[in-house]
Design a protein around this motif. Sequence first.
Motif, PDB file in Angstrom:
ATOM      1  N   ASN A   1       0.824  -1.212   0.000  1.00 58.17           N
ATOM      2  CA  ASN A   1       0.000   0.000   0.000  1.00 58.17           C
ATOM      3  C   ASN A   1       0.857   1.261   0.000  1.00 58.17           C
ATOM      4  O   ASN A   1       0.553   2.235  -0.701  1.00 58.17           O
ATOM      5  CB  ASN A   1      -0.928   0.010   1.214  1.00 58.17           C
ATOM      6  CG  ASN A   1      -2.081  -0.961   1.068  1.00 58.17           C
ATOM      7  OD1 ASN A   1      -2.420  -1.385  -0.038  1.00 58.17           O
ATOM      8  ND2 ASN A   1      -2.690  -1.330   2.184  1.00 58.17           N
TER       9      ASN A   1
ATOM     10  N   ILE B   1       2.072   2.378  -3.341  1.00 63.85           N
ATOM     11  CA  ILE B   1       1.017   3.079  -4.086  1.00 63.85           C
ATOM     12  C   ILE B   1       0.882   4.514  -3.580  1.00 63.85           C
ATOM     13  O   ILE B   1       0.805   5.473  -4.362  1.00 63.85           O
ATOM     14  CB  ILE B   1      -0.323   2.329  -3.943  1.00 63.85           C
ATOM     15  CG1 ILE B   1      -0.227   0.937  -4.572  1.00 63.85           C
ATOM     16  CG2 ILE B   1      -1.469   3.131  -4.564  1.00 63.85           C
ATOM     17  CD1 ILE B   1      -1.423   0.042  -4.283  1.00 63.85           C
ATOM     18  N   TYR B   2       0.864   4.663  -2.250  1.00 63.48           N
ATOM     19  CA  TYR B   2       0.680   5.991  -1.657  1.00 63.48           C
ATOM     20  C   TYR B   2       1.870   6.905  -1.951  1.00 63.48           C
ATOM     21  O   TYR B   2       1.694   8.102  -2.223  1.00 63.48           O
ATOM     22  CB  TYR B   2       0.499   5.874  -0.141  1.00 63.48           C
ATOM     23  CG  TYR B   2      -0.640   4.996   0.306  1.00 63.48           C
ATOM     24  CD1 TYR B   2      -1.700   4.688  -0.549  1.00 63.48           C
ATOM     25  CD2 TYR B   2      -0.656   4.451   1.592  1.00 63.48           C
ATOM     26  CE1 TYR B   2      -2.745   3.870  -0.128  1.00 63.48           C
ATOM     27  CE2 TYR B   2      -1.695   3.647   2.019  1.00 63.48           C
ATOM     28  CZ  TYR B   2      -2.734   3.351   1.155  1.00 63.48           C
ATOM     29  OH  TYR B   2      -3.761   2.541   1.581  1.00 63.48           O
TER      30      TYR B   2
ATOM     31  N   SER C   1       1.714   8.118  -5.466  1.00 63.52           N
ATOM     32  CA  SER C   1       0.655   9.125  -5.571  1.00 63.52           C
ATOM     33  C   SER C   1       1.114  10.464  -4.997  1.00 63.52           C
ATOM     34  O   SER C   1       0.897  11.527  -5.599  1.00 63.52           O
ATOM     35  CB  SER C   1      -0.597   8.635  -4.833  1.00 63.52           C
ATOM     36  OG  SER C   1      -1.584   9.639  -4.773  1.00 63.52           O
TER      37      SER C   1
ATOM     38  N   LYS D   1      -4.567   9.201  -2.484  1.00 69.94           N
ATOM     39  CA  LYS D   1      -4.424   7.853  -1.942  1.00 69.94           C
ATOM     40  C   LYS D   1      -3.473   7.866  -0.747  1.00 69.94           C
ATOM     41  O   LYS D   1      -2.374   8.416  -0.821  1.00 69.94           O
ATOM     42  CB  LYS D   1      -3.882   6.901  -3.011  1.00 69.94           C
ATOM     43  CG  LYS D   1      -4.834   6.646  -4.162  1.00 69.94           C
ATOM     44  CD  LYS D   1      -4.197   5.739  -5.207  1.00 69.94           C
ATOM     45  CE  LYS D   1      -5.150   5.497  -6.367  1.00 69.94           C
ATOM     46  NZ  LYS D   1      -4.527   4.671  -7.435  1.00 69.94           N
ATOM     47  N   GLY D   2      -3.915   7.269   0.355  1.00 73.09           N
ATOM     48  CA  GLY D   2      -3.050   7.137   1.517  1.00 73.09           C
ATOM     49  C   GLY D   2      -2.949   8.370   2.384  1.00 73.09           C
ATOM     50  O   GLY D   2      -2.155   8.395   3.324  1.00 73.09           O
TER      51      GLY D   2
END
Length: 208
Positions: free
Chosen positions: A85, A88-89, A92, A120-121
Motif C-alpha cells: 500500500n 502506491i501511496y 501518488s 491515496k493514503g
Amino acid sequence: MYKQITIYDLLEILSKKLGPQNWWPAENTEDMLSGMILIQNTNWKNADRSLANLKQATNFETDRILALSTDEMEQLIQPSGFFHNKAIYLRSMLTAYRDNFDDWSKLSTPLLRKKLIAMKGVGNETADVLLLYYFHRPAFVADNYSMKLFTKLHTFTTKPTYIQLKTAVERDFKLESKQAEELHALIDEFGKLKSDYFDDYQLKLPYL
C-alpha cells in the motif's frame, strides 16, 4: 484544583522544557514527503530504514523514485511495513508533488485540505502534516500524542474524535505556521517522554 492554561501557555511551557524542534526532520522535500507516507502505522526507526534505502537508490530525486518499478519500490520500503500500500501511496504523493502542489498552493486552506484528503493514503493526520510542513498553513495535528496530552490536561470530559479535537483547537487558533509546526513537534516529543508533568494542569479551549 487544576492550574488552568491555554494552548499558547502550553506552547510556551513545552518550548522552555524541550527547546526548539525545527521539524520536519528531512534532507530535502522528497525525503520529507516520503517520510510522511512511510511513518504511517510504524515508528521512526523502521521508517528511517526505508528512507535510507530510498536515498541510496534514488538520492531522493522525484523522477528517479517515480521511475522505480512497483517491485523495486516495495523492496526498498519494506522495513516500514505495509509496503504494498505504501508504494502506491508514495507514488501518488510524489506525482502530486511534481504535477499539482504548485497549483494547489494557491487554494484556500479548506479547499487545499480537501484536495489532500482525496489523495491515496492521505487521511486526516497526513493531510494536516502536509498543510503544516509543506504548505506552511497554521493547522493543528490531532494525532495520538495530542489526543493523549489533551486527555491528560482534562480538556474534554469524553475522548474526542480527531476532527473534534482539531476543530476545538482551531476555533481560536492564532498561531503562525512556524509556531504551529513547533507546537506539533513539541507535543510529539513530549509524548515520547511519558511524563506526568501536566497531571495538575487543565487546558481550557474557547467555546468548550
